[in-house]
Design an enzyme around this catalytic site. Structure first.
Site, PDB file in Angstrom:
ATOM      1  N   LYS A 242       0.854  -1.198   0.000  1.00 49.29           N
ATOM      2  CA  LYS A 242       0.000   0.000   0.000  1.00 49.29           C
ATOM      3  C   LYS A 242       0.883   1.240   0.000  1.00 49.29           C
ATOM      4  O   LYS A 242       1.715   1.419   0.878  1.00 49.29           O
ATOM      5  CB  LYS A 242      -0.912  -0.002   1.228  1.00 49.29           C
ATOM      6  CG  LYS A 242      -1.730   1.286   1.418  1.00 49.29           C
ATOM      7  CD  LYS A 242      -2.698   1.177   2.597  1.00 49.29           C
ATOM      8  CE  LYS A 242      -3.384   2.521   2.892  1.00 49.29           C
ATOM      9  NZ  LYS A 242      -4.300   2.458   4.045  1.00 49.29           N
ATOM     10  N   ASP A 247      -2.765  10.023   3.860  1.00 48.07           N
ATOM     11  CA  ASP A 247      -4.163   9.649   3.992  1.00 48.07           C
ATOM     12  C   ASP A 247      -4.900  10.634   4.895  1.00 48.07           C
ATOM     13  O   ASP A 247      -4.851  10.520   6.118  1.00 48.07           O
ATOM     14  CB  ASP A 247      -4.265   8.219   4.562  1.00 48.07           C
ATOM     15  CG  ASP A 247      -5.713   7.747   4.649  1.00 48.07           C
ATOM     16  OD1 ASP A 247      -6.591   8.418   4.072  1.00 48.07           O
ATOM     17  OD2 ASP A 247      -5.948   6.692   5.286  1.00 48.07           O
ATOM     18  N   LYS A 254     -10.411  12.527   8.305  1.00 53.33           N
ATOM     19  CA  LYS A 254      -9.992  12.044   9.626  1.00 53.33           C
ATOM     20  C   LYS A 254      -9.930  13.217  10.608  1.00 53.33           C
ATOM     21  O   LYS A 254      -9.618  14.333  10.204  1.00 53.33           O
ATOM     22  CB  LYS A 254      -8.579  11.457   9.537  1.00 53.33           C
ATOM     23  CG  LYS A 254      -8.463  10.101   8.888  1.00 53.33           C
ATOM     24  CD  LYS A 254      -7.000   9.680   8.878  1.00 53.33           C
ATOM     25  CE  LYS A 254      -6.803   8.376   8.108  1.00 53.33           C
ATOM     26  NZ  LYS A 254      -7.440   7.217   8.754  1.00 53.33           N
ATOM     27  N   ARG A 329      -7.791  -0.508   0.535  1.00 51.81           N
ATOM     28  CA  ARG A 329      -8.286  -1.715  -0.124  1.00 51.81           C
ATOM     29  C   ARG A 329      -8.589  -1.456  -1.603  1.00 51.81           C
ATOM     30  O   ARG A 329      -8.515  -2.365  -2.423  1.00 51.81           O
ATOM     31  CB  ARG A 329      -9.512  -2.232   0.634  1.00 51.81           C
ATOM     32  CG  ARG A 329     -10.691  -1.304   0.638  1.00 51.81           C
ATOM     33  CD  ARG A 329     -11.697  -1.634   1.744  1.00 51.81           C
ATOM     34  NE  ARG A 329     -11.178  -1.319   3.075  1.00 51.81           N
ATOM     35  CZ  ARG A 329     -11.831  -1.564   4.208  1.00 51.81           C
ATOM     36  NH1 ARG A 329     -13.017  -2.152   4.184  1.00 51.81           N
ATOM     37  NH2 ARG A 329     -11.295  -1.252   5.372  1.00 51.81           N
TER      38      ARG A 329
HETATM   39  N1  BES Z   1      -4.617   4.232   6.869  1.00 44.89           N
HETATM   40  C1  BES Z   1      -5.767   3.903   7.603  1.00 44.89           C
HETATM   41  C2  BES Z   1      -5.529   2.810   8.643  1.00 44.89           C
HETATM   42  C3  BES Z   1      -4.606   3.147   9.794  1.00 44.89           C
HETATM   43  C4  BES Z   1      -5.115   3.585  10.994  1.00 44.89           C
HETATM   44  C5  BES Z   1      -3.236   2.952   9.670  1.00 44.89           C
HETATM   45  C6  BES Z   1      -4.256   3.858  12.048  1.00 44.89           C
HETATM   46  C7  BES Z   1      -2.387   3.231  10.715  1.00 44.89           C
HETATM   47  C8  BES Z   1      -2.889   3.685  11.898  1.00 44.89           C
HETATM   48  C9  BES Z   1      -6.854   3.397   6.665  1.00 44.89           C
HETATM   49  O1  BES Z   1      -6.839   3.892   5.387  1.00 44.89           O
HETATM   50  C10 BES Z   1      -8.167   3.745   7.277  1.00 44.89           C
HETATM   51  O2  BES Z   1      -8.414   4.891   7.459  1.00 44.89           O
HETATM   52  N2  BES Z   1      -8.957   2.732   7.573  1.00 44.89           N
HETATM   53  C11 BES Z   1     -10.240   2.925   8.170  1.00 44.89           C
HETATM   54  C12 BES Z   1     -11.185   1.999   7.476  1.00 44.89           C
HETATM   55  C13 BES Z   1     -12.624   2.177   7.887  1.00 44.89           C
HETATM   56  C14 BES Z   1     -13.134   3.510   7.405  1.00 44.89           C
HETATM   57  C15 BES Z   1     -13.408   1.052   7.289  1.00 44.89           C
HETATM   58  C16 BES Z   1     -10.130   2.562   9.640  1.00 44.89           C
HETATM   59  O3  BES Z   1      -9.465   1.584   9.966  1.00 44.89           O
HETATM   60  O4  BES Z   1     -10.720   3.271  10.457  1.00 44.89           O
HETATM   61 ZN    ZN Z   2      -7.914   5.766   5.188  1.00 43.65          ZN
HETATM   62 ZN    ZN Z   3      -4.998   4.539   4.664  1.00 41.82          ZN
END
Ligand code: BES
Ligand code: ZN
Ligand code: ZN
Length: 483
Positions: A242, A247, A254, A329
């Site tokens: 990835k 992000d 966020k 994903r």
């Molecule tokens: N990059 C994040 C996941 C992440 C969170 C990595 C904390 C490292 C530390 C990912 O893209 C994300 O935001 N995932 C969401 C998915 C959800 C919206 C289904 C998550 O895990 O909250």
């Molecule tokens: Zn994300």
């Molecule tokens: Zn992410």
């Protein structure tokens, strides 16, 4: 840095000794040995001693025979970190290593690796960088040159990954990331092909395109290939990573603190692939390995994808994007589809994919799931345990797949509140047709405070695991063909 040296020991000498060998310690008289013994009894881990213009650092080595070798190795890497910190406090820059008593080469190597890995610092943005360097000399009789070189190579590969992850997006855009990968490929001896935004659009990589829509910087899709002349594997091993250079969450923005502020690290999975391929190529391992890295920036913006939008992925699947923060994903799915053209023996993907994985297990392991056969899973576990880059397997039961069905499209990118790491894995599973393992490294990839020899910020999780796995594969395949 470690180096082989047969010259007389430096002014500073590190003595690793088992307690049983205390009596045979050279350099010290009976009185001094008593003092050392007293300090040992007080439980001191590192005993410093000045004598005849030399500095001695005495390290008592205790091997708990009831513990598994893997955990002893981890303990020794952590000891290496303590040794490093003491030497740094004392401003020692050159030391020689002596060993007294029974200490296997493997354990000695673990201590040295712990010291070596601890040296990393990210100083690029300091105007007055105070870099501290340490050279550790060791006699070839204690550890052969090939082993010493390997420890240095591992350290260098980890450094490459850490530097990439620690770079903010103000420098490391997707395009810049591709340039860095190309430089690293040239240095190591693997090829890099970069698809630019136009080519990505022509290929119709719908996931990659959608995630990058809010960004004014173009996306890239990077194809790394290391193909030695006499590869032991017939079909390649494909590593997917990835590469979200930042992000923000996109329109599903966020919150700032403890959430968005670390998101320059959202390309850690791909950086682990780069570091591992550097190590594999530099070590000239006879193994055919391909790396696939979709690199994007997930931002809000006028053009950004909206929650509820339906996109068509690279493989034709339609996806309802309910949460633009579940972007990893989407780009991985396109890369996993791309991997099919190689008829790979195995595909491993690395991704900081879900907060759910982080919450489930913290920084101590990655959450792993996949369809590879048992023997492969065992081998991955073995490499993970021996490097201290541990994994824990989660299930991919069919029921979780149902959670990702959409009313409007084939799939949705968001599951229910629970089991988030697994539903993300289930989403990815939709895009594979080969043996595959998915590593959700959101927990161990990036830490905000010091984590022993792993340091702080990027830990380069995955680099040592992958290198060890491929090394072991080479051994296993070559012994198989001999029989
Ligand atoms: N990059 C994040 C996941 C992440 C969170 C990595 C904390 C490292 C530390 C990912 O893209 C994300 O935001 N995932 C969401 C998915 C959800 C919206 C289904 C998550 O895990 O909250
Ligand atoms: Zn994300
Ligand atoms: Zn992410």
């Amino acid at each position: 840095m470690l180096q082989i040296s047969s010259k007389p020991p430096k002014k500073t000498i590190l003595i690793l000794f088992t307690k049983a060998s205390l009596n045979i310690l050279p350099f010290f008289d009976i009185e001094e040995k008593k003092t050392i013994q007293n300090k040992l009894n007080d439980g001191m881990q590192i005993i410093s001693f000045n004598k005849t213009q030399k500095n001695y650092f005495l390290i008592p080595i205790e091997i708990d025979v009831t513990k598994k070798e893997d955990s002893v190795n981890e303990k020794f890497r952590i000891l290496g970190n303590s040794i490093f910190k003491t030497l740094k406090e004392n401003k020692e820059t050159e030391v020689s290593v002596e060993v007294l008593g029974d200490l296997s080469k493997e354990y000695l190597a673990s201590i040295l690796l712990g010291i070596n890995l601890s040296e990393y610092e990210f100083l690029k943005y300091r105007t007055k960088p105070k870099a501290y360097g340490l050279t550790v000399s060791i006699d070839a009789l204690l550890l052969d040159e090939a082993s010493v070189n390997e420890l240095n190579l591992i350290t260098e590969s980890v450094r490459i990954t850490k530097d990439l992850v620690n770079e903010p997006v103000s420098f490391l855009t997707a395009a810049q990331y591709s340039k860095e990968i190309q430089k690293i490929g040239e240095a190591a001896g693997f090829s890099v092909i970069v698809l630019d935004q136009k080519e990505i659009e022509a290929e119709q990589m719908g996931g990659v395109i959608a995630v990058n829509l809010g960004s004014s910087a173009p996306a890239t899709f990077n194809i790394l290939e290391y193909k030695p002349k006499k590869a032991l594997n017939e079909a390649p091993l494909v590593l997917v990573g990835k590469g979200v250079v930042f992000d923000t969450g996109g329109l599903s923005l966020k919150p700032t603190r403890n959430s968005m502020d670390m998101m320059k690290s959202d390309m850690a999975g791909s950086a682990a692939v780069v570091g591992a391929m550097y190590a594999i190529a530099k070590a000239k391992l006879p193994y055919h390995v391909i790396g696939l890295i979709p690199a994007v920036e997930n931002r809000p913006g006028y053009e950004a994808i909206c929650p509820g939008d339906v996109i068509t992925m690279y493989n034709g699947t339609t996806v309802e994007v309910l949460d633009t923060d579940a972007e990893g994903r989407l780009i991985l799915a396109d890369a996993l589809h791309y991997a099919k053209r190689y008829n790979p023996e195995l595909v491993l993907d690395f991704a900081t994919l879900t907060g759910s994985a982080l919450r489930a297990i913290g920084k101590e392991a990655s959450v792993v799931m996949g369809t590879a056969e048992k023997t492969i899973k065992k081998k991955i576990k073995k490499a993970a345990n021996s490097t201290g880059e541990r994994i824990i397997e989660f299930p991919l039961w069919d029921e979780y797949g149902d959670y990702m069905k959409s009313d409007i499209a084939d799939l949705k990118n968001l599951g229910p509140m629970d089991a988030g790491a697994i539903t993300a894995g289930k989403f990815l599973e939709h895009f594979i047709d080969y043996p595959w393992m998915h590593f959700d490294i959101a927990g161990p990839a990036y830490v905000s405070s010091n984590y022993n020899y792993r340091g702080k910020w990027s830990t380069a999780y995955g680099v040592r695991l992958l290198f060890k796995f491929v090394q072991n594969q080479c051994k296993d395949v070559s012994t198989k063909t001999e029989n």
